[in-house]
Design an enzyme around this catalytic site. Sequence first.
Site, PDB file in Angstrom:
ATOM      1  CD  GLU A  98      68.430  84.532  56.256  1.00 47.39           C
ATOM      2  OE1 GLU A  98      68.392  83.296  56.181  1.00 47.39           O
ATOM      3  OE2 GLU A  98      69.465  85.169  56.511  1.00 47.39           O
ATOM      4  CB  ILE A 100      65.411  84.285  61.664  1.00 40.70           C
ATOM      5  CG1 ILE A 100      66.236  85.269  60.818  1.00 40.70           C
ATOM      6  CG2 ILE A 100      66.262  83.564  62.698  1.00 40.70           C
ATOM      7  CD1 ILE A 100      67.421  84.677  60.098  1.00 40.70           C
ATOM      8  CG  ASP A 201      67.032 100.463  68.172  1.00 39.94           C
ATOM      9  OD1 ASP A 201      66.945 100.627  69.403  1.00 39.94           O
ATOM     10  OD2 ASP A 201      66.042 100.498  67.415  1.00 39.94           O
TER      11      ASP A 201
HETATM   12  P1  ADP Z   1      60.136  96.982  63.546  1.00 40.62           P
HETATM   13  O1  ADP Z   1      60.884  97.600  62.421  1.00 40.62           O
HETATM   14  O2  ADP Z   1      58.666  97.253  63.482  1.00 40.62           O
HETATM   15  O3  ADP Z   1      60.685  97.296  64.919  1.00 40.62           O
HETATM   16  P2  ADP Z   1      61.454  94.393  63.588  1.00 40.62           P
HETATM   17  O4  ADP Z   1      62.424  94.404  62.485  1.00 40.62           O
HETATM   18  O5  ADP Z   1      61.989  94.614  64.972  1.00 40.62           O
HETATM   19  O6  ADP Z   1      60.245  95.401  63.318  1.00 40.62           O
HETATM   20  O7  ADP Z   1      60.679  93.013  63.511  1.00 40.62           O
HETATM   21  C1  ADP Z   1      59.601  92.697  64.382  1.00 40.62           C
HETATM   22  C2  ADP Z   1      59.789  91.329  65.000  1.00 40.62           C
HETATM   23  O8  ADP Z   1      59.809  90.368  63.962  1.00 40.62           O
HETATM   24  C3  ADP Z   1      61.118  91.167  65.735  1.00 40.62           C
HETATM   25  O9  ADP Z   1      61.007  91.480  67.102  1.00 40.62           O
HETATM   26  C4  ADP Z   1      61.440  89.702  65.524  1.00 40.62           C
HETATM   27  O10 ADP Z   1      60.831  88.932  66.546  1.00 40.62           O
HETATM   28  C5  ADP Z   1      60.760  89.353  64.223  1.00 40.62           C
HETATM   29  N1  ADP Z   1      61.706  89.312  63.085  1.00 40.62           N
HETATM   30  C6  ADP Z   1      62.467  90.322  62.615  1.00 40.62           C
HETATM   31  N2  ADP Z   1      63.188  89.936  61.553  1.00 40.62           N
HETATM   32  C7  ADP Z   1      62.856  88.645  61.340  1.00 40.62           C
HETATM   33  C8  ADP Z   1      63.272  87.662  60.375  1.00 40.62           C
HETATM   34  N3  ADP Z   1      64.141  87.954  59.399  1.00 40.62           N
HETATM   35  N4  ADP Z   1      62.739  86.418  60.481  1.00 40.62           N
HETATM   36  C9  ADP Z   1      61.838  86.109  61.434  1.00 40.62           C
HETATM   37  N5  ADP Z   1      61.419  86.993  62.358  1.00 40.62           N
HETATM   38  C10 ADP Z   1      61.907  88.235  62.328  1.00 40.62           C
END
Ligand code: ADP
Length: 293
Positions: A98, A100, A201
């Site tokens: 989803e 966010i 993390d």
């Molecule tokens: P990675 O695995 O490359 O570290 P992340 O899971 O940290 O990637 O996601 C990268 C960025 O995307 C996060 O810092 C956050 O700002 C944004 N993000 C992560 N999950 C969501 C989500 N479900 N909805 C909107 N933005 C998200």
Amino acid sequence: MFAINFHNKIEAILSDKIERTILISEVNAVSGGSINNAYCLTTNHDKYFIKKNQADRYPEMFEKEAKGLDLLRESGAIRIPDVIGLGEFDNTSFLIMEFIESATQKPNFWKQFGQQLAQLHQNTNSTFGLDHSNYIGSLYQQNNPYNNWTDFYINERLQAQLKLARDNNQIDIATISKFENLYKRLDEIFPKESPALVHGDLWSGNFMVDEVGQPVIMDPAVYYGHREMDLAMTKLFGGFDDELYDSYNKCYPMEKGWENRVDICNLYPLMVHVNLFGGGYLGQVKSIVSKFD
Ligand code: ADP
């Protein structure tokens, strides 16, 4: 932005899951991650978040991330994004969640975050570790079970990263021998606690403020560990308000002197950074372990 076959595949997965025809109208890159390529998908129904990577580079990375997210969500402590689907297509692995939408923090944001983290950490297990290995960033994270935190921390965390750094010529023998001195002291340094479910993390890139101004955490490297690992990690690169610690402490009081153990806990994420991003982080590692000559 996506190859047509991949685009169609994602639409098919979304349509199947949502039980109506989903058409993607926009794909926008989302920055902030360090490992994967992330995007916001705008569709005729809702927005979705997708991250993708090369499948053969990081086997089962998104399966493990989804399992970690599920475990955190099952605790009911804090909002975790829902996982919509995951899979592999033409050597591209992907995880759909989803989306966010971010808003500004509610006035009690940090108080709530502290309470929720304290609640998360009250989920316990018979041993330190986890029933499966996972990833921290793009590095393999082993989670073999131990009855004792310091044995777990030495073998499954510090030694694992030191070995990798040694194999890649990122660390010198003198620094490794300082770790050996530290190991002898760990039992007296860490207070005995039950294994706590930790995010694993918890830096500022892995929490968000949702559409109603409340905390959401993502991108975990979960295991049952010492809860001070999460608290320490929040202090490594900053971005967390002091109110979080006050509120946490009221819900689940921290053991005396926890601030003095922050650096020791952060040796693990620092060594992960040495292995992921190179020797620039080794200075910090050396200055921590040199206190244990
Ligand atoms: P990675 O695995 O490359 O570290 P992340 O899971 O940290 O990637 O996601 C990268 C960025 O995307 C996060 O810092 C956050 O700002 C944004 N993000 C992560 N999950 C969501 C989500 N479900 N909805 C909107 N933005 C998200």
